[in-house]
Design a protein around this motif. Structure first.
Motif, PDB file in Angstrom:
ATOM      1  N   TYR A  97     -23.334  -4.335  15.877  1.00  0.00           N
ATOM      2  CA  TYR A  97     -22.750  -4.215  17.411  1.00  0.00           C
ATOM      3  C   TYR A  97     -21.333  -3.366  17.643  1.00  0.00           C
ATOM      4  CZ  TYR A  97     -26.854  -5.938  19.615  1.00  0.00           C
ATOM      5  OH  TYR A  97     -28.214  -6.079  19.857  1.00  0.00           O
ATOM      6  N   THR A  98     -20.649  -3.642  16.135  1.00  0.00           N
ATOM      7  CA  THR A  98     -19.409  -2.897  16.110  1.00  0.00           C
ATOM      8  C   THR A  98     -19.441  -1.467  15.849  1.00  0.00           C
ATOM      9  OG1 THR A  98     -19.022  -3.978  13.996  1.00  0.00           O
ATOM     10  CG2 THR A  98     -18.184  -5.060  16.037  1.00  0.00           C
ATOM     11  N   GLY A  99     -20.536  -0.820  15.624  1.00  0.00           N
ATOM     12  CA  GLY A  99     -20.788   0.595  15.466  1.00  0.00           C
ATOM     13  C   GLY A  99     -20.643   0.924  14.076  1.00  0.00           C
ATOM     14  N   ARG A 100     -20.627  -0.122  12.884  1.00  0.00           N
ATOM     15  CA  ARG A 100     -20.796   0.485  11.728  1.00  0.00           C
ATOM     16  C   ARG A 100     -21.870   1.224  11.128  1.00  0.00           C
ATOM     17  NH1 ARG A 100     -18.718  -3.977   7.350  1.00  0.00           N
ATOM     18  NH2 ARG A 100     -18.545  -2.476   5.957  1.00  0.00           N
ATOM     19  N   PHE A 101     -23.045   0.837  12.151  1.00  0.00           N
ATOM     20  CA  PHE A 101     -24.398   1.577  11.470  1.00  0.00           C
ATOM     21  C   PHE A 101     -24.608   2.939  12.399  1.00  0.00           C
ATOM     22  CE2 PHE A 101     -25.219  -2.326   9.703  1.00  0.00           C
ATOM     23  CZ  PHE A 101     -26.123  -2.190   8.568  1.00  0.00           C
ATOM     24  N   GLU A 102     -23.462   3.242  13.254  1.00  0.00           N
ATOM     25  CA  GLU A 102     -23.680   4.421  14.063  1.00  0.00           C
ATOM     26  C   GLU A 102     -24.198   5.608  13.490  1.00  0.00           C
ATOM     27  OE1 GLU A 102     -21.035   6.887  17.309  1.00  0.00           O
ATOM     28  OE2 GLU A 102     -20.194   5.787  15.770  1.00  0.00           O
ATOM     29  N   HIS A 103     -23.901   5.932  12.286  1.00  0.00           N
ATOM     30  CA  HIS A 103     -24.469   7.085  11.716  1.00  0.00           C
ATOM     31  C   HIS A 103     -25.642   7.103  10.839  1.00  0.00           C
ATOM     32  CE1 HIS A 103     -20.653   8.635  13.012  1.00  0.00           C
ATOM     33  NE2 HIS A 103     -19.779   7.769  12.207  1.00  0.00           N
ATOM     34  N   CYS A 104     -26.047   5.935  10.817  1.00  0.00           N
ATOM     35  CA  CYS A 104     -27.196   5.645  10.045  1.00  0.00           C
ATOM     36  C   CYS A 104     -28.466   4.828  10.272  1.00  0.00           C
ATOM     37  CB  CYS A 104     -26.800   5.379   8.327  1.00  0.00           C
ATOM     38  SG  CYS A 104     -25.969   3.593   8.539  1.00  0.00           S
ATOM     39  N   LEU A 105     -28.328   4.662  11.779  1.00  0.00           N
ATOM     40  CA  LEU A 105     -29.448   3.576  11.805  1.00  0.00           C
ATOM     41  C   LEU A 105     -30.456   4.348  12.719  1.00  0.00           C
ATOM     42  CD1 LEU A 105     -30.089   0.775  12.706  1.00  0.00           C
ATOM     43  CD2 LEU A 105     -29.367   0.664  14.977  1.00  0.00           C
ATOM     44  N   TRP A 106     -30.272   5.573  13.213  1.00  0.00           N
ATOM     45  CA  TRP A 106     -31.384   6.041  13.982  1.00  0.00           C
ATOM     46  C   TRP A 106     -31.895   7.280  13.234  1.00  0.00           C
ATOM     47  CZ3 TRP A 106     -30.075   7.432  19.897  1.00  0.00           C
ATOM     48  CH2 TRP A 106     -30.003   6.018  20.735  1.00  0.00           C
ATOM     49  N   SER A 107     -31.207   7.756  11.923  1.00  0.00           N
ATOM     50  CA  SER A 107     -31.516   8.801  11.180  1.00  0.00           C
ATOM     51  C   SER A 107     -30.713   8.352   9.840  1.00  0.00           C
ATOM     52  CB  SER A 107     -31.095  10.026  12.212  1.00  0.00           C
ATOM     53  OG  SER A 107     -31.434  11.175  11.195  1.00  0.00           O
ATOM     54  N   ASN A 108     -31.629   8.927   8.879  1.00  0.00           N
ATOM     55  CA  ASN A 108     -30.911   8.767   7.489  1.00  0.00           C
ATOM     56  C   ASN A 108     -30.185  10.164   7.065  1.00  0.00           C
ATOM     57  OD1 ASN A 108     -30.210   7.272   5.289  1.00  0.00           O
ATOM     58  ND2 ASN A 108     -31.738   8.635   4.214  1.00  0.00           N
ATOM     59  N   PRO A 109     -28.746  10.146   6.954  1.00  0.00           N
ATOM     60  CA  PRO A 109     -28.037  11.141   6.480  1.00  0.00           C
ATOM     61  C   PRO A 109     -28.393  11.430   5.080  1.00  0.00           C
ATOM     62  CG  PRO A 109     -26.593   9.549   7.417  1.00  0.00           C
ATOM     63  CD  PRO A 109     -27.879   9.017   7.219  1.00  0.00           C
ATOM     64  N   ASP A 110     -28.511  12.905   4.629  1.00  0.00           N
ATOM     65  CA  ASP A 110     -28.797  13.112   3.288  1.00  0.00           C
ATOM     66  C   ASP A 110     -27.646  13.127   2.538  1.00  0.00           C
ATOM     67  OD1 ASP A 110     -29.459  14.539   1.076  1.00  0.00           O
ATOM     68  OD2 ASP A 110     -30.781  16.013   1.857  1.00  0.00           O
ATOM     69  N   THR A 111     -27.550  12.171   1.510  1.00  0.00           N
ATOM     70  CA  THR A 111     -26.288  12.003   0.734  1.00  0.00           C
ATOM     71  C   THR A 111     -26.142  13.092  -0.175  1.00  0.00           C
ATOM     72  OG1 THR A 111     -27.795  10.435  -0.640  1.00  0.00           O
ATOM     73  CG2 THR A 111     -26.560   9.312   1.141  1.00  0.00           C
ATOM     74  N   THR A 112     -26.905  13.903  -0.534  1.00  0.00           N
ATOM     75  CA  THR A 112     -26.517  14.951  -1.476  1.00  0.00           C
ATOM     76  C   THR A 112     -26.099  16.082  -0.807  1.00  0.00           C
ATOM     77  OG1 THR A 112     -28.805  15.829  -1.205  1.00  0.00           O
ATOM     78  CG2 THR A 112     -28.471  14.379  -2.991  1.00  0.00           C
ATOM     79  N   ASP A 141     -23.184   9.778 -13.778  1.00  0.00           N
ATOM     80  CA  ASP A 141     -24.461  10.135 -13.670  1.00  0.00           C
ATOM     81  C   ASP A 141     -24.465  11.733 -13.375  1.00  0.00           C
ATOM     82  OD1 ASP A 141     -27.041  10.705 -12.391  1.00  0.00           O
ATOM     83  OD2 ASP A 141     -26.891   9.152 -10.753  1.00  0.00           O
ATOM     84  N   PRO A 142     -25.322  12.268 -14.146  1.00  0.00           N
ATOM     85  CA  PRO A 142     -25.381  13.811 -14.018  1.00  0.00           C
ATOM     86  C   PRO A 142     -26.003  14.546 -12.811  1.00  0.00           C
ATOM     87  CG  PRO A 142     -27.038  13.072 -15.792  1.00  0.00           C
ATOM     88  CD  PRO A 142     -26.416  11.755 -15.179  1.00  0.00           C
ATOM     89  N   GLU A 143     -26.547  13.836 -12.129  1.00  0.00           N
ATOM     90  CA  GLU A 143     -27.085  14.112 -10.781  1.00  0.00           C
ATOM     91  C   GLU A 143     -26.665  13.316  -9.698  1.00  0.00           C
ATOM     92  OE1 GLU A 143     -29.553  13.272 -13.336  1.00  0.00           O
ATOM     93  OE2 GLU A 143     -29.671  15.207 -14.152  1.00  0.00           O
ATOM     94  N   SER A 144     -26.885  13.875  -8.594  1.00  0.00           N
ATOM     95  CA  SER A 144     -26.613  12.988  -7.199  1.00  0.00           C
ATOM     96  C   SER A 144     -28.010  12.766  -6.643  1.00  0.00           C
ATOM     97  CB  SER A 144     -25.687  13.749  -6.050  1.00  0.00           C
ATOM     98  OG  SER A 144     -26.189  15.062  -5.715  1.00  0.00           O
ATOM     99  N   ASN A 145     -27.919  11.679  -5.672  1.00  0.00           N
ATOM    100  CA  ASN A 145     -29.234  10.973  -5.385  1.00  0.00           C
ATOM    101  C   ASN A 145     -29.308  10.957  -4.202  1.00  0.00           C
ATOM    102  OD1 ASN A 145     -29.817  10.802  -8.380  1.00  0.00           O
ATOM    103  ND2 ASN A 145     -28.145   9.251  -8.102  1.00  0.00           N
ATOM    104  N   GLN A 146     -30.646  11.317  -3.389  1.00  0.00           N
ATOM    105  CA  GLN A 146     -30.704  10.771  -2.072  1.00  0.00           C
ATOM    106  C   GLN A 146     -31.208   9.351  -1.780  1.00  0.00           C
ATOM    107  OE1 GLN A 146     -34.113  13.522  -1.345  1.00  0.00           O
ATOM    108  NE2 GLN A 146     -32.775  14.919  -0.367  1.00  0.00           N
ATOM    109  N   VAL A 147     -30.496   8.599  -0.877  1.00  0.00           N
ATOM    110  CA  VAL A 147     -30.507   7.154  -0.850  1.00  0.00           C
ATOM    111  C   VAL A 147     -30.713   6.680   0.690  1.00  0.00           C
ATOM    112  CG1 VAL A 147     -29.525   6.560  -2.873  1.00  0.00           C
ATOM    113  CG2 VAL A 147     -27.958   6.518  -0.741  1.00  0.00           C
ATOM    114  N   HIS A 148     -30.975   5.565   1.029  1.00  0.00           N
ATOM    115  CA  HIS A 148     -31.264   5.076   2.266  1.00  0.00           C
ATOM    116  C   HIS A 148     -29.742   4.432   2.779  1.00  0.00           C
ATOM    117  CE1 HIS A 148     -33.048   2.458   5.512  1.00  0.00           C
ATOM    118  NE2 HIS A 148     -32.471   3.486   6.013  1.00  0.00           N
ATOM    119  N   VAL A 149     -29.020   5.217   3.778  1.00  0.00           N
ATOM    120  CA  VAL A 149     -27.526   4.765   3.977  1.00  0.00           C
ATOM    121  C   VAL A 149     -27.515   3.424   4.798  1.00  0.00           C
ATOM    122  CG1 VAL A 149     -25.543   5.715   5.124  1.00  0.00           C
ATOM    123  CG2 VAL A 149     -26.916   7.402   3.991  1.00  0.00           C
ATOM    124  N   ALA A 150     -28.658   3.176   5.338  1.00  0.00           N
ATOM    125  CA  ALA A 150     -28.510   1.752   6.292  1.00  0.00           C
ATOM    126  C   ALA A 150     -28.705   0.832   5.217  1.00  0.00           C
ATOM    127  CB  ALA A 150     -29.544   2.156   7.385  1.00  0.00           C
TER     128      ALA A 150
END
Ligand SMILES: Cc1ncc(COP(=O)(O)O)c(C=O)c1O
Length: 1006
Positions: free
Chosen positions: A119-134, A334-343
């Motif tokens: 409710y304070t908007g912390r999930f604003e960028h990751c609730l409706w859609s998952n950003p590609d962390t790579t 870590d030699p690689e970067s990884n896709q994760v679920h930001v929420a």
């Protein structure tokens, strides 16, 4: 009704999907609905019957589509709260979850900190859609990393995140460890040293290091078996002397949880640390279950007084469960970067920030645990307690089973561990009242171990929530004398409200009283009005919503002493909440004095209250009060980001509908976000809906499905599934340029290593030429392999329909040839749909829909992004035995909801124009501008492979300078993976301009 699963052959599929969606939408929890959460009591329905759960589960299992392995209650993640796990039934089963979803929750269900963040908007960028962390810098991930760095033992300077959970975190740890193992002597190092009773996960490399032979043995690969030791330094030393040259890492849990809460001694762990260091063997400490303050201090390692300096810090430490994804803290990057679920990362960060709230548990648990041991001296032994973790032993396995078998009847959920251990995992959601209730239930369970009636159902909590003789009505003038008598009798002078104050509240807002219809007596009342009318009141005066006109301030809810326990407070609060909602308010706020109003606070929580701030110096003294907020609306929609001119063609698989698809507003997301549930054990309404949709959509050749939590776990679980039918299987076969993932050893060993760090593979899995490029080479290679190894040694051929990194396409004749070769040798064909699924290929839901009819896979793997994956499988290789192919999460409810909405929306899109526009741009403009380049991919997943890596990199850079993000494939390949909603005009206009200018710049001499 039998469902024909092949979309290609079912002319009615669209109509069926429409009908299914309509009925599901009518049943789905609504974002603006009021949910009454359970915050007070266990409930057991008559006969233990759960008709709504049972009906939903039948739909989930429909036609044998999924394994019958879920617990009998379908969990309502909206009505569950704290330790109370509530089923969806009209007469719900409500249990005390005394294992906190297998140690994954720091605060039980409906984590107040996560709700507040929503409710304070912390999930604003990751609730409706998952950003590609790579692709993007994700501030939530950076903040999590920073917070972990502050807590990590010295020298563990590197943090990396992986998608699925504990097994994947350990796989990544082993990948990093192997890179830093001593150089090989007489051949590669392929084994780890692990311990009896240890558990490290169910992916292939972690399962090999897991002791339980029943779980491990069916899935071992020859030459990669772990070396097991007892937790005894002499034995470790002897094993290292004899076999140290085969070993690349040592992995240990400081407290062996699944093995039966075995607390390893500090001296042993310290000695192990020294031994590992002396032999330069990386030491991996698995805190998947013990991290995040489960044992009191944040890490179990530090609880033991270790890790305060570099000498006693491990080389790598892993967490998961409460971290909500996999966390690897390491000396080495870590030699690689990884896709994760930001929420999930953000949920984990909030659980980290609030992990100290669990600190009081040990103190509350100790006397109760001691009383248990005293009450059952011959039965309960070796009580172990640290932080939130409690365990005791029973005399034998039969007693353990007798305890576990009556858990539903006793109203609690917990799990066995080891041979005869019962273990509990508490969270900050527990207080003394609930603990007393639980321990009463544990006492009863113990007293009834040999009672044949212990599994008989005795209904509980079935009385109505409130007395039917009580009504709530607006206050009238004649009520005031009685109201003031109750007010004055209920509060100490400092907390009393004056009549004038209450009259003002009633005049500007709402005044209600509860009346006993039999006697006419007033039993209680409530007052409140718009927040702006309470500017002078502590809490209200500081509220950031003051002046917005959207908040109702609950000034006073009081129940007369004599009227307690009749549900009067609930009736009043319910009426207040409904009034505020009807009158257009978005929130209710108010104050609860800490310690004095537990019942009222629980009531507020049941309507979804979360604490906003703790107020000090309240009520003219030193009292504390919690200023709370009850949301009546869904969390705020994401704001439109400032247009920075970015054209993102890199994130299309994680975000097939871009960063903020508006259709997500129609879905209730608070419950699934604030209550991360273990889907391996429980279904929810949303996962049932998604599964029904998937069943209608199952790709050709398949009629069953398993969920997983990530891309890589999909590969490991597929291999384990195949292995059960092919017990001789020792290898999987991939294709050149193929990509299956880069976290677990199995996925790494199948993927083409080009572009990744050194030594990507662990297993020696062969890769054959891609039939699109070299059909004869593929055929000959497979034949040769079969001759050398025997077909029964091969678990399967893993082929992407569209190569995510290579752009290689399986189609037409080469596809037929490949499928025929698999049939001829009787080798399972596993197709991967990650780049072609969800209608992206343009020919249907799946890429396989466009293949010749005689290309029929045995299995189809699909990773749709975030924290969920799918294995579709045909009858032949489906393993229907329960609980064989599970892991902690088996997906994530929020990720499932998104993937479901993506499928629903994608089906309605007509992609033909944008596909044609993209094809036209690449064929007619881009290829001629890059002599020697090759076009790959299909539909809205296209690739350009450049004649050199240097040119690919130069074009990539030049695109970046123009705000055009392209995906990275093989080192010489760039990917065009736009959102499915990209317009043809964007492709022919903006995209064309930028990409041609970038190529021009990259190709012109500096
Ligand atoms: C110590 C330990 N390591 C690893 C795992 C595997 O974690 P996950 O199930 O999240 O893959 C577990 C799960 O119980 C565990 O307790």
């Amino acid at each position: 009704m039998s469902i024909e699963p092949d979309s290609g052959r079912d002319p009615d599929l669209n109509a069926r999907l429409d009908a299914l969606e309509a009925s599901q939408r009518a049943e789905a929890p609504r974002p603006r609905a009021l949910f009454e959460r359970e915050t007070r009591r266990v409930r057991i329905p008559p006969g233990g019957e759960l008709p709504e759960s049972a009906a939903l589960l039948e739909r989930f299992y429909g036609g044998g589509f999924t394994v019958r392995e879920k617990k009998p209650m379908v969990v309502d993640t909206r009505r569950s709260s704290g330790p109370y796990m509530v089923s969806v039934d009209a007469r719900p089963l409500t249990l005390l979850d005394a294992c906190s979803q297998i140690a994954t929750q720091t605060h039980g269900f409906y984590h107040p900190g996560i709700v507040k963040a929503l409710y304070t908007g912390r999930f604003e960028h990751c609730l409706w859609s998952n950003p590609d962390t790579t692709v993007h810098h994700v501030p939530e991930l950076a903040a999590y990393e920073e917070a972990l760095e502050r807590l990590a033992p010295p020298a563990l300077d590197h943090v990396s995140f992986v998608c699925a959970g504990g097994a994947e975190a350990n796989e990544k740890a082993l990948r990093i460890a192997r890179l830093h193992a001593p150089p090989p002597v007489n051949g590669p190092r392929r084994r780890v040293l692990a311990f009896r009773d240890g558990f490290h996960g169910r992916t292939l490399a972690t399962l090999a290091a897991t002791w339980n032979p029943e779980k491990r043995a069916p899935f071992e690969f020859a030459g990669y078996e772990a070396v097991f030791s007892r937790a005894e330094l002499g034995e470790v030393e002897r094993l290292l002397d004899a076999r140290g040259h085969e070993i690349y890492a040592i992995v240990v849990e400081p407290m062996q949880a699944e093995g039966g809460d075995v607390y390893l001694r500090r001296e042993f762990l310290l000695g192990l640390c020294k031994l590992a260091r002396a032999r330069k063997l990386p030491l991996v400490v698995d805190e998947v279950q013990t991290g995040f303050a489960t044992g009191g201090p944040f890490f179990w390692w530090t609880r033991l007084g270790l890790g305060g300096d570099e000498a006693t810090a491990p080389d790598i430490l892993t967490c998961a469960k409460k971290a909500c994804l996999g966390v690897v803290l390491s000396r080495w990057p870590d030699p690689e970067s990884n896709q994760v679920h930001v929420a999930s990362a953000l949920r984990g960060l909030i659980q980290l920030e609030t992990s100290r709230d669990q600190a009081n548990l040990e103190h509350l648990l100790r006397p109760r645990a001691e009383a248990l041991a005293e009450a059952f001296p011959g039965l309960v032994s070796d009580v172990r307690l640290a932080g939130t973790a409690l365990a005791f032993d029973l005399p034998d396995n039969a007693a353990q089973t007798a305890f576990i078998d009556q858990r539903y009847q006793r109203g609690l959920m917990t799990y066995p561990a080891g041979e005869r251990t019962i273990r509990f995992r508490f969270s900050a959601g527990w207080d003394e009242r609930v603990l007393d209730d639980l321990f009463k239930r544990i006492h009863e369970s113990l007293a009834r171990l040999s009672d044949k009636t212990a599994k008989d159902w005795v209904p509980e909590g079935q009385s109505a929530d409130s007395d039917p003789a009580v009504i709530v009505r607006p206050i009238e003038e004649r009520d005031w004398p009685q109201i003031m008598v109750i007010e004055n009798a209920s509060y100490e002078p400092a907390r009393r409200d004056s009549e004038a104050y209450l009259r003002r509240a009633a005049a500007t807002g709402l005044g209600l009283c509860a009346v006993d219809t039999a006697t006419g007596a007033i039993l209680g009342f409530c007052f409140g009005g718009p927040l702006e009318g309470f500017r002078g009141v502590s809490g209200a005066s500081q509220d950031e919503r003051l002046g917005l006109g959207d908040t109702f301030f609950s000034a006073d809810v009081t129940v007369a002493e004599a009227a307690r326990a009749r549900g009067v407070g609930r009736l009043l609060k319910r009426a207040q909440v409904q009034w505020a909602k009807v009158h257009g308010f978005s929130y209710i706020s108010g104050r609860n004095r800490v310690g004095a109003t537990d019942a009222m606070a629980a009531l507020n929580r049941s309507y979804g209250a979360f604490p906003v701030v703790r107020l000090t110096h309240q009520y003219e003294g030193n009292a504390l009060a919690d200023y709370y907020r009850i949301p009546l609306v869904p969390p705020p929609a994401p704001r439109t980001p400032p247009d920075e001119g970015i054209l993102d063609l890199a994130s299309g698989l994680q975000q097939p509908f871009g960063p903020a698809p508006a259709f997500m507003a129609g879905h209730e997301l608070v419950g699934p976000t604030a209550s991360k549930i273990n889907l391996s054990n429980y279904a929810t309404v949303d996962t049932v809906h998604y599964t029904e949709h998937l069943r209608l959509l199952a790709p050709r050749g398949t009629s069953h499905m398993y969920f997983t939590s990530s891309r890589d776990e999909t590969v490991d679980k597929a291999l384990r599934c195949l292995r059960l039918s092919r017990p001789q299987g020792q290898l999987a076969v991939g294709l050149e340029g193929g990509y299956l993932g880069h976290v677990t050893a199995a996925a790494r060993s199948l993927s083409d290593p080009a572009g990744f760090g050194d030594d990507l593979a662990l297993f020696e899995f062969p890769r054959l030429p891609h039939p699109e490029a070299d059909a004869a080479g593929f055929e000959a290679g497979l034949k040769d392999l079969v001759e050398k190894q025997g077909a029964d040694k091969i678990l399967g051929l893993f082929v992407e329909v569209v190569g995510e990194r290579s752009g290689r396409v399986l189609a037409g004749e080469p596809a037929r040839l490949l499928a025929a070769a698999c049939r001829a040798h009787d080798i399972p064909l596993v197709l991967v749909e990650t780049a072609s699924g969800c209608y992206r290929g343009g020919a249907g839901a799946w890429g396989v829909d466009a293949l010749p009819a005689d290309v029929v896979p045995d299995m189809v793997l699909w990773y749709p992004g975030a924290q969920i994956g799918h294995i579709f499988v045909g009858d032949r290789y489906f393993i229907k035995k329960p609980l064989v192919l599970i892991s902690t999460w088996d997906g994530d409810e929020l990720s499932a909801i998104r993937a479901h909405e993506h499928l629903r929306a994608a089906r309605r899109l007509d992609l033909s124009e944008s596909i044609a526009a993209l094809d036209d741009l690449l064929q007619r403009d881009v290829l001629p501008a890059c002599p020697g380049a090759r076009l790959g991919g299909v539909g809205l997943y296209r690739t350009i492979t450049f004649p050199s890596v240097e040119l690919a990199e130069a074009v990539d850079q030049a695109c970046l300078h123009r705000g055009l993000y392209l995906g990275n494939g093989l080192p010489d390949t760039l990917v065009f993976a736009p959102p499915l909603t990209i317009s043809p005009a964007t492709i022919t206009g903006d995209l064309r301009r930028r990409v041609l200018a970038a190529i021009d710049e990259a190709r012109s001499p500096a």
